[in-house]
Write a protein that holds these residues in place. Structure first.
Motif, PDB file in Angstrom:
ATOM      1  N   ALA A 197       0.819  -1.217   0.000  1.00 25.28           N
ATOM      2  CA  ALA A 197       0.000   0.000   0.000  1.00 25.28           C
ATOM      3  C   ALA A 197       0.850   1.263   0.000  1.00 25.28           C
ATOM      4  O   ALA A 197       0.413   2.310  -0.485  1.00 25.28           O
ATOM      5  CB  ALA A 197      -0.950   0.004   1.192  1.00 25.28           C
ATOM      6  N   LEU A 198       2.066   1.190   0.545  1.00 21.17           N
ATOM      7  CA  LEU A 198       2.952   2.359   0.526  1.00 21.17           C
ATOM      8  C   LEU A 198       3.195   2.826  -0.910  1.00 21.17           C
ATOM      9  O   LEU A 198       3.210   4.033  -1.183  1.00 21.17           O
ATOM     10  CB  LEU A 198       4.279   2.010   1.195  1.00 21.17           C
ATOM     11  CG  LEU A 198       5.379   3.073   1.154  1.00 21.17           C
ATOM     12  CD1 LEU A 198       4.947   4.319   1.911  1.00 21.17           C
ATOM     13  CD2 LEU A 198       6.674   2.529   1.739  1.00 21.17           C
ATOM     14  N   LEU A 199       3.381   1.883  -1.828  1.00 21.94           N
ATOM     15  CA  LEU A 199       3.644   2.241  -3.222  1.00 21.94           C
ATOM     16  C   LEU A 199       2.438   2.941  -3.838  1.00 21.94           C
ATOM     17  O   LEU A 199       2.590   3.867  -4.640  1.00 21.94           O
ATOM     18  CB  LEU A 199       3.995   0.987  -4.030  1.00 21.94           C
ATOM     19  CG  LEU A 199       5.174   0.160  -3.513  1.00 21.94           C
ATOM     20  CD1 LEU A 199       5.404  -1.053  -4.408  1.00 21.94           C
ATOM     21  CD2 LEU A 199       6.433   1.012  -3.436  1.00 21.94           C
ATOM     22  N   ASP A 200       1.239   2.503  -3.461  1.00 24.33           N
ATOM     23  CA  ASP A 200       0.028   3.131  -3.992  1.00 24.33           C
ATOM     24  C   ASP A 200      -0.191   4.517  -3.408  1.00 24.33           C
ATOM     25  O   ASP A 200      -0.785   5.386  -4.057  1.00 24.33           O
ATOM     26  CB  ASP A 200      -1.193   2.252  -3.690  1.00 24.33           C
ATOM     27  CG  ASP A 200      -1.094   0.871  -4.338  1.00 24.33           C
ATOM     28  OD1 ASP A 200      -0.487   0.779  -5.418  1.00 24.33           O
ATOM     29  OD2 ASP A 200      -1.609  -0.096  -3.747  1.00 24.33           O
ATOM     30  N   PHE A 201       0.282   4.724  -2.182  1.00 26.09           N
ATOM     31  CA  PHE A 201       0.042   5.998  -1.502  1.00 26.09           C
ATOM     32  C   PHE A 201       0.965   7.104  -1.995  1.00 26.09           C
ATOM     33  O   PHE A 201       0.656   8.286  -1.822  1.00 26.09           O
ATOM     34  CB  PHE A 201       0.207   5.817   0.012  1.00 26.09           C
ATOM     35  CG  PHE A 201      -0.220   7.008   0.811  1.00 26.09           C
ATOM     36  CD1 PHE A 201      -1.565   7.256   1.035  1.00 26.09           C
ATOM     37  CD2 PHE A 201       0.714   7.890   1.334  1.00 26.09           C
ATOM     38  CE1 PHE A 201      -1.971   8.363   1.770  1.00 26.09           C
ATOM     39  CE2 PHE A 201       0.321   8.990   2.066  1.00 26.09           C
ATOM     40  CZ  PHE A 201      -1.032   9.228   2.283  1.00 26.09           C
ATOM     41  N   VAL A 202       2.070   6.740  -2.604  1.00 23.09           N
ATOM     42  CA  VAL A 202       3.071   7.733  -3.016  1.00 23.09           C
ATOM     43  C   VAL A 202       2.454   8.827  -3.880  1.00 23.09           C
ATOM     44  O   VAL A 202       2.770  10.022  -3.734  1.00 23.09           O
ATOM     45  CB  VAL A 202       4.230   7.048  -3.764  1.00 23.09           C
ATOM     46  CG1 VAL A 202       5.144   8.088  -4.402  1.00 23.09           C
ATOM     47  CG2 VAL A 202       5.034   6.193  -2.814  1.00 23.09           C
ATOM     48  N   ASP A 203       1.535   8.458  -4.775  1.00 24.06           N
ATOM     49  CA  ASP A 203       0.930   9.441  -5.678  1.00 24.06           C
ATOM     50  C   ASP A 203       0.081  10.471  -4.948  1.00 24.06           C
ATOM     51  O   ASP A 203      -0.272  11.507  -5.520  1.00 24.06           O
ATOM     52  CB  ASP A 203       0.070   8.727  -6.725  1.00 24.06           C
ATOM     53  CG  ASP A 203       0.903   7.912  -7.705  1.00 24.06           C
ATOM     54  OD1 ASP A 203       2.105   8.202  -7.828  1.00 24.06           O
ATOM     55  OD2 ASP A 203       0.348   6.983  -8.330  1.00 24.06           O
ATOM     56  N   ARG A 204      -0.253  10.211  -3.688  1.00 27.80           N
ATOM     57  CA  ARG A 204      -1.112  11.125  -2.948  1.00 27.80           C
ATOM     58  C   ARG A 204      -0.325  12.131  -2.110  1.00 27.80           C
ATOM     59  O   ARG A 204      -0.912  13.061  -1.560  1.00 27.80           O
ATOM     60  CB  ARG A 204      -2.044  10.327  -2.023  1.00 27.80           C
ATOM     61  CG  ARG A 204      -2.855   9.264  -2.745  1.00 27.80           C
ATOM     62  CD  ARG A 204      -3.885   8.666  -1.823  1.00 27.80           C
ATOM     63  NE  ARG A 204      -4.612   7.578  -2.457  1.00 27.80           N
ATOM     64  CZ  ARG A 204      -5.772   7.101  -2.030  1.00 27.80           C
ATOM     65  NH1 ARG A 204      -6.331   7.623  -0.954  1.00 27.80           N
ATOM     66  NH2 ARG A 204      -6.371   6.110  -2.647  1.00 27.80           N
ATOM     67  N   ILE A 205       0.970  11.913  -1.980  1.00 24.26           N
ATOM     68  CA  ILE A 205       1.777  12.755  -1.090  1.00 24.26           C
ATOM     69  C   ILE A 205       1.624  14.234  -1.428  1.00 24.26           C
ATOM     70  O   ILE A 205       1.449  15.083  -0.541  1.00 24.26           O
ATOM     71  CB  ILE A 205       3.270  12.346  -1.162  1.00 24.26           C
ATOM     72  CG1 ILE A 205       3.466  10.942  -0.590  1.00 24.26           C
ATOM     73  CG2 ILE A 205       4.134  13.359  -0.432  1.00 24.26           C
ATOM     74  CD1 ILE A 205       3.339  10.827   0.892  1.00 24.26           C
ATOM     75  N   ASP A 206       1.689  14.566  -2.714  1.00 17.54           N
ATOM     76  CA  ASP A 206       1.627  15.974  -3.112  1.00 17.54           C
ATOM     77  C   ASP A 206       0.268  16.610  -2.836  1.00 17.54           C
ATOM     78  O   ASP A 206       0.140  17.838  -2.868  1.00 17.54           O
ATOM     79  CB  ASP A 206       1.966  16.109  -4.600  1.00 17.54           C
ATOM     80  CG  ASP A 206       3.430  15.804  -4.886  1.00 17.54           C
ATOM     81  OD1 ASP A 206       4.235  15.844  -3.943  1.00 17.54           O
ATOM     82  OD2 ASP A 206       3.756  15.492  -6.053  1.00 17.54           O
ATOM     83  N   GLU A 207      -0.752  15.783  -2.566  1.00 17.90           N
ATOM     84  CA  GLU A 207      -2.088  16.302  -2.282  1.00 17.90           C
ATOM     85  C   GLU A 207      -2.269  16.634  -0.801  1.00 17.90           C
ATOM     86  O   GLU A 207      -3.328  17.128  -0.399  1.00 17.90           O
ATOM     87  CB  GLU A 207      -3.145  15.268  -2.699  1.00 17.90           C
ATOM     88  CG  GLU A 207      -3.072  14.860  -4.171  1.00 17.90           C
ATOM     89  CD  GLU A 207      -3.960  13.660  -4.469  1.00 17.90           C
ATOM     90  OE1 GLU A 207      -4.770  13.287  -3.587  1.00 17.90           O
ATOM     91  OE2 GLU A 207      -3.833  13.100  -5.570  1.00 17.90           O
ATOM     92  N   ILE A 208      -1.244  16.351   0.007  1.00 20.51           N
ATOM     93  CA  ILE A 208      -1.380  16.473   1.460  1.00 20.51           C
ATOM     94  C   ILE A 208      -0.352  17.484   1.978  1.00 20.51           C
ATOM     95  O   ILE A 208       0.817  17.139   2.193  1.00 20.51           O
ATOM     96  CB  ILE A 208      -1.188  15.114   2.139  1.00 20.51           C
ATOM     97  CG1 ILE A 208      -2.211  14.106   1.582  1.00 20.51           C
ATOM     98  CG2 ILE A 208      -1.330  15.237   3.656  1.00 20.51           C
ATOM     99  CD1 ILE A 208      -1.973  12.686   2.030  1.00 20.51           C
ATOM    100  N   PRO A 209      -0.736  18.731   2.172  1.00 16.85           N
ATOM    101  CA  PRO A 209       0.202  19.778   2.605  1.00 16.85           C
ATOM    102  C   PRO A 209       0.400  19.781   4.115  1.00 16.85           C
ATOM    103  O   PRO A 209       0.300  20.826   4.782  1.00 16.85           O
ATOM    104  CB  PRO A 209      -0.478  21.050   2.119  1.00 16.85           C
ATOM    105  CG  PRO A 209      -1.935  20.743   2.234  1.00 16.85           C
ATOM    106  CD  PRO A 209      -2.074  19.275   1.888  1.00 16.85           C
TER     107      PRO A 209
END
Length: 297
Positions: free
Chosen positions: A161-173
């Motif tokens: 799941a960590l690999l799937d979550f990477v794309d969301r990092i930039d959406e979380i300030p």
């Protein structure tokens, strides 16, 4: 002890005294409190039922091990009712910080009240045993609620799941903290892209990791050498972005229950000096969880 059918065993209640002496102000950065059920009932929709492990048990353990502070994480077994953590925060008189489960009915007034009590983060799950993961819209709502209070987002991932979550990092300030070293498969011989990704994330903006849950991810119990090696690697890569926790009382641990004194002893394999130990247990948690240096009696 409650009379419910327990599905999750309690902790080892005979901790060994650690060989390691902890510095003043040390923080156990990931723990839970369960019940007592007679006062703080478990949620009807829970996916597991633990033994009662009340605040008094945690305080007794920390006194024995040498911890002055802790971060108490709201457990899914208590659901949306945060009374058990709020009670602990009040009784801790500044020694504790809390991490909440922000749900669809949580309001900004709730967050303000929880913040005043000592909450400093919200946790989201990407773990099958804890139910459906949050959608992007749900995460955005959580971020909007907690952002004005400068809380962190604790991310509990398992498997890949960590690999799937990477794309969301930039959406979380917000500050992001990955629980339990990412909980990916560290089997010998397995290529571990999650390991590389986690280290890459730590090199970025305000991403942290809890060096907790060694017993959950190790394939080499009881020594846990493989998990300790990962913890050391992460700490050495970003010593300013790591915190450490016991994960007491070790919910959903199956087949191997760690002794908390032995877990404390692993800190001597993760750090190389008293200065590094103090950074991991005192300096980093103070900054990460908004403790005041004056809040330890």
């Amino acid at each position: 002890m409650h009379t419910l059918t327990v599905t999750t065993p309690g902790p080892d209640r005979s901790p060994r005294r650690p060989r390691l002496s902890l510095p003043a102000g040390s923080c156990d950065s990931h723990v839970h409190v369960f019940g007592p059920h007679s006062r703080f009932p478990f949620a009807p929709e829970r996916t597991f039922t633990p033994e009662d492990v009340p605040l008094e048990d945690l305080q007794s353990l920390h006194s024995f091990l040498g911890f002055d502070r802790a971060v108490i994480v709201q457990s899914a077994c208590h659901g949306a009712d945060h009374s058990v953590v709020l009670d602990a925060l009040e009784r801790g008189k500044g020694r504790y910080r809390g991490v909440a489960l922000v749900g669809p009915t949580t309001t900004s007034a709730d967050i303000e009240k929880w913040h005043d009590a000592g909450m400093r983060g919200a946790r989201i799950h990407f773990a099958a045993h804890l139910g459906q993961p949050p959608s992007r819209d749900e995460i955005a709502r959580i971020v909007d609620l907690i952002g004005p209070f400068n809380w962190h987002l604790a991310v509990h991932v398992t498997g890949s799941a960590l690999l799937d979550f990477v794309d969301r990092i930039d959406e979380i300030p917000l500050r992001i903290i990955f629980d339990h070293m990412g909980r990916f498969d560290i089997s010998d011989g397995r290529e571990q892209p999650e390991r590389r990704v986690l280290k890459d994330l730590l090199a970025g903006d305000d991403v942290w990791v809890k060096l907790s849950g060694a017993d959950r991810i190790s394939k080499k119990t009881p020594g846990m050498d493989d998990a300790i090696e990962l913890a050391r690697e992460l700490f050495k890569s970003r010593p300013d972005r790591c915190v450490w926790g016991t994960d007491f009382p070790h919910p959903n641990t199956h087949g191997f229950m760690p002794n908390d004194g032995d877990l404390v002893n692993t800190l001597a394999q993760i750090t190389d000096s008293p200065a590094e130990l103090e950074q991991l247990l005192v300096t980093n948690p103070t900054r990460c969880f908004d403790f005041s240096p004056n809040e330890v009696p």
